[in-house]
Enzyme design. Sequence first.
Site, short mmCIF file in Angstrom:
data_model
loop_
_atom_site.label_atom_id
_atom_site.label_comp_id
_atom_site.label_asym_id
_atom_site.label_seq_id
_atom_site.Cartn_x
_atom_site.Cartn_y
_atom_site.Cartn_z
N THR A 132 0.82 -1.21 0.00
CA THR A 132 0.00 0.00 0.00
C THR A 132 0.85 1.26 0.00
OG1 THR A 132 -1.57 1.28 1.37
CG2 THR A 132 -0.10 -0.21 2.52
N GLU A 134 0.26 3.65 1.91
CA GLU A 134 0.22 4.18 3.28
C GLU A 134 1.54 4.00 4.02
OE1 GLU A 134 -3.30 3.75 5.61
OE2 GLU A 134 -4.50 3.19 3.88
N LYS A 162 2.28 -3.14 7.46
CA LYS A 162 2.56 -3.36 6.04
C LYS A 162 3.99 -2.94 5.68
CE LYS A 162 0.42 -4.66 3.08
NZ LYS A 162 0.36 -6.05 2.52
#
Length: 356
Positions: A132, A134, A162
């Site tokens: 991601t 993010e 992540k």
Amino acid sequence: MIIVTGGAGFIGSNFVLDWLASSDEPVVTLDKLTYAGNPDNLANIEHGRQHHLVKGDIGDTGLVRSLLRTHKPRAIINFAAESHVDRSIHGPADFIETNVVGTFRLLETVRAYWNEIDGAAQSAFRFLHVSTDEVYGSLSATDPAFSESTPYAPNSPYSASKAASDHLVRAWHHTYGLPVLTTNCSNNYGPYQFPEKLIPLMIHNAMHGKPLPVYGDGRNVRDWLYVTDHCNAIRRVLEAGRLGETYNIGGNSERTNLEVVHALCTTLDHLHPNAMPGGYESLIQFVKDRPGHDRRYAIDACKIRNELGWTPAETFESGLEKTVQWYLHHPEWTQRITSGAYREWIEKNYAGRTSS
């Protein structure tokens, strides 16, 4: 054949459906089938020669080892993850267990398999890890978009977990030679997305005449990527991406959350008009922001465009209309998953956020 982990979730199931619609190469889907992993997403695929769904955890070393030795895949595409920021704030342990520990165990099991196979199969094998944007943290309004060289700066338990998984994948390549590829995508939307995320939540609430809760001032910016475009990009990276490299995948569609909600209301007014004064926009309600809410994400997708020739096919407007149409035409899908557990979660997350 390939193995897709997390293949009953939102992006994973779209990838499996897209893969089998355009290829005769079989797929084994491994999914833990938690709240967001829904076998209904794959109901239109015949269970047999081309597709096999296995309920299980990527951290179950024995199960994964058995699947690898039985099916001898040429690639693993790893979508398996806990992925909702709000849930990570309320309960970070599940995110550490799946995204960090689970990825570690999966990598170790795959590495052992990769070391066992013969030279040609070993050279052709790929482990593609889906991540991601993010992980890169938050941008100001004037900052350049995230590139593959942007330093990691995660701000939520989800993005931190992540980021850790991305680092593990990178390390297993540089230390052990495992042939990995990593993709970091922007906000996805489209069919089969669990209605805790912004767009399906707003569609679900709007269709039931409920408030449309917008965090803070609604000016948080995200880049929006239609899920089928994302799937096509992953296929391209798997096909031709350089080993050990990261590819950012974006939709070239930066929007504030409030702009997204307004666009959604306009689309619903056109496709499914109601009798409320002011239309669906009258349901918009600003609520208390969530902790650590990143202000802006933006993706620089030049690398995947220049190296692999990929660009998104959908605009935000065309993708949003397709998404709304899908939810309007599949009310039974939403009804089945918005169970008591879903309602309890929505109550837990939004009850304390009084309107402002």
